[in-house]
Scaffold this motif. Structure first.
Motif, PDB file in Angstrom:
ATOM      1  N   GLU A 272      90.819-100.895  30.816  1.00  0.00           N
ATOM      2  CA  GLU A 272      90.434-100.702  32.219  1.00  0.00           C
ATOM      3  C   GLU A 272      88.952-100.342  32.319  1.00  0.00           C
ATOM      4  OE1 GLU A 272      92.965 -98.141  34.609  1.00  0.00           O
ATOM      5  OE2 GLU A 272      94.669 -98.632  33.319  1.00  0.00           O
ATOM      6  N   LYS A 273      88.506 -99.460  31.426  1.00  0.00           N
ATOM      7  CA  LYS A 273      87.099 -99.054  31.427  1.00  0.00           C
ATOM      8  C   LYS A 273      86.205-100.228  31.074  1.00  0.00           C
ATOM      9  CE  LYS A 273      83.986 -95.492  29.617  1.00  0.00           C
ATOM     10  NZ  LYS A 273      83.875 -94.293  28.725  1.00  0.00           N
ATOM     11  N   MET A 274      86.624-101.018  30.105  1.00  0.00           N
ATOM     12  CA  MET A 274      85.846-102.199  29.724  1.00  0.00           C
ATOM     13  C   MET A 274      85.748-103.187  30.879  1.00  0.00           C
ATOM     14  SD  MET A 274      87.535-102.770  25.940  1.00  0.00           S
ATOM     15  CE  MET A 274      86.752-104.355  25.646  1.00  0.00           C
ATOM     16  N   ALA A 275      86.788-103.238  31.698  1.00  0.00           N
ATOM     17  CA  ALA A 275      86.832-104.175  32.829  1.00  0.00           C
ATOM     18  C   ALA A 275      86.204-103.600  34.097  1.00  0.00           C
ATOM     19  CB  ALA A 275      88.285-104.554  33.120  1.00  0.00           C
ATOM     20  N   ASN A 276      85.684-102.375  34.005  1.00  0.00           N
ATOM     21  CA  ASN A 276      85.119-101.692  35.187  1.00  0.00           C
ATOM     22  C   ASN A 276      86.131-101.634  36.328  1.00  0.00           C
ATOM     23  OD1 ASN A 276      82.480-101.196  34.109  1.00  0.00           O
ATOM     24  ND2 ASN A 276      82.038-103.370  34.384  1.00  0.00           N
ATOM     25  N   TYR A 277      87.377-101.359  35.944  1.00  0.00           N
ATOM     26  CA  TYR A 277      88.455-101.286  36.931  1.00  0.00           C
ATOM     27  C   TYR A 277      88.770 -99.833  37.257  1.00  0.00           C
ATOM     28  CZ  TYR A 277      93.147-101.374  38.928  1.00  0.00           C
ATOM     29  OH  TYR A 277      94.235-101.182  39.745  1.00  0.00           O
ATOM     30  N   ARG A 278      88.830 -99.537  38.534  1.00  0.00           N
ATOM     31  CA  ARG A 278      89.204 -98.197  38.994  1.00  0.00           C
ATOM     32  C   ARG A 278      90.495 -98.284  39.771  1.00  0.00           C
ATOM     33  NH1 ARG A 278      83.775 -94.946  41.023  1.00  0.00           N
ATOM     34  NH2 ARG A 278      82.646 -95.044  39.010  1.00  0.00           N
ATOM     35  N   ARG A 279      91.424 -97.457  39.384  1.00  0.00           N
ATOM     36  CA  ARG A 279      92.719 -97.462  40.077  1.00  0.00           C
ATOM     37  C   ARG A 279      92.574 -96.924  41.490  1.00  0.00           C
ATOM     38  NH1 ARG A 279      97.525 -97.572  36.925  1.00  0.00           N
ATOM     39  NH2 ARG A 279      97.052 -98.005  34.734  1.00  0.00           N
ATOM     40  N   ARG A 280      93.350 -97.510  42.386  1.00  0.00           N
ATOM     41  CA  ARG A 280      93.365 -97.004  43.761  1.00  0.00           C
ATOM     42  C   ARG A 280      94.177 -95.722  43.821  1.00  0.00           C
ATOM     43  NH1 ARG A 280      95.177-102.679  46.707  1.00  0.00           N
ATOM     44  NH2 ARG A 280      93.315-103.900  46.147  1.00  0.00           N
ATOM     45  N   LYS A 281      93.690 -94.778  44.577  1.00  0.00           N
ATOM     46  CA  LYS A 281      94.427 -93.521  44.725  1.00  0.00           C
ATOM     47  C   LYS A 281      95.683 -93.754  45.545  1.00  0.00           C
ATOM     48  CE  LYS A 281      90.472 -90.410  44.308  1.00  0.00           C
ATOM     49  NZ  LYS A 281      89.697 -89.323  44.947  1.00  0.00           N
ATOM     50  N   ARG A 282      96.763 -93.174  45.073  1.00  0.00           N
ATOM     51  CA  ARG A 282      98.034 -93.329  45.817  1.00  0.00           C
ATOM     52  C   ARG A 282      98.014 -92.411  47.040  1.00  0.00           C
ATOM     53  NH1 ARG A 282     102.055 -95.878  42.823  1.00  0.00           N
ATOM     54  NH2 ARG A 282     101.475 -96.287  40.668  1.00  0.00           N
ATOM     55  N   SER A 283      98.464 -92.961  48.171  1.00  0.00           N
ATOM     56  CA  SER A 283      98.466 -92.174  49.404  1.00  0.00           C
ATOM     57  C   SER A 283      99.718 -91.315  49.472  1.00  0.00           C
ATOM     58  CB  SER A 283      98.401 -93.105  50.609  1.00  0.00           C
ATOM     59  OG  SER A 283      99.470 -94.032  50.581  1.00  0.00           O
TER      60      SER A 283
END
Length: 283
Positions: A272-283
């Motif tokens: 995920e870090k390599m892909a510059n992906y940030r998870r969306r915060k769960r509401s």
């Protein structure tokens, strides 16, 4: 693994005694219905069949030397993932006192062991193997006799090579799915019902969906690094190239550097870090 095997053996009707230097392991054994003892000698005095589940080569040699002092004919079922030459040393030490060591590594995680969902790769003296089959059946889903001593470890190395690759492959697929905008829970559900599914993805996919690798640890990264080294050295000694396995090593090293106590599924966070992906915060 040791605690899970002991609990299943108790449920299988066996009288189970055991020793572990960690007090919590002794308490777990007692809660499961077993009897914790003060040292390895006490176990050797009480049990005709002994199971060893150990974290290092030095631990196995120490235990083998302790058991060899007692001169009692016992069968030792050695379930750890360690170099074959180390198990040969332990086998030789025990043989001097008529004890028999079987090389019987396990395929599966700690959580799988709790539900008897593990396989045993047994090798060594065939008559001794047949004598302990009821014991193996009490804590495993299936057991295979794979031949002379050491073949069990060879089979385990091949199995764990697949585990290393499948785990990273699952993580890579999940990161691709998530970064493309797919819901991680939906992606896991659909992918596990497709042709690319694997047992490792079934086990660790839910962790990747949540992004949580510390709540239900099935294999600590710190322990897995030991297994990776053993497999790499075995492949090298056999002159066998392992390009896919070798490609996973940097990802496990990076995950271990982040937190060695997390599950190996944490390679997903590295990708995920390599892909510059940030998870969306769960509401």
């Amino acid at each position: 693994m040791g605690s899970a095997m002991a609990a299943n053996l108790v449920r299988g009707g066996f009288r189970v005694v055991g020793y572990d230097p960690l007090p919590e392991a002794a308490r777990q054994l007692k809660r499961a219905g077993g009897e914790p003892l003060k040292d390895a000698r006490s176990v050797a005095d009480a049990a005709p069949t002994i199971i060893t589940s150990l974290p290092s080569a030095s631990a196995l040699i120490q235990v083998a030397n302790e058991l060899a002092q007692f001169g009692r004919k016992v069968i030792v079922i050695e379930t750890s993932t360690l170099p074959i030459e180390v198990k040969e040393q332990a086998r030789a030490a025990l043989a001097k006192r008529a004890a028999i060591l079987l090389d019987c590594p396990l395929s599966g995680t700690g959580s799988q062991a709790r539900t008897k969902d593990i396989a045993v790769y047994a090798s060594g003296d065939n008559a001794s193997y047949r004598a302990v089959v009821p014991v193996l059946e009490a804590f495993s889903r299936v057991n295979y006799y794979v031949g002379p001593f050491g073949n069990g470890s060879k089979m385990k190395f091949a199995a764990n090579l697949l585990v290393a690759i499948h785990n990273v492959a699952g993580a890579e697929a999940m990161v691709l799915a998530m970064k493309s905008g797919l819901d991680p829970a939906l992606a896991y559900k659909v992918l596990t019902d497709g042709a690319g599914n694997s047992r490792m993805f079934q086990v660790r996919g839910p962790m990747m969906v949540k992004g949580d690798y510390s709540s239900d640890v099935t294999m600590k990264l710190s322990v897995w690094q030991k297994d990776m080294h053993v497999i790499a050295e075995f492949a090298k000694a056999n002159g066998c190239p392992t390009p896919l396995f070798s490609a996973t090593a940097p990802l496990y090293i990076a995950a271990t550097a982040n937190d060695p106590m997390e599950d190996t599924g944490a390679v997903c966070a590295v990708i995920e870090k390599m892909a510059n992906y940030r998870r969306r915060k769960r509401s």
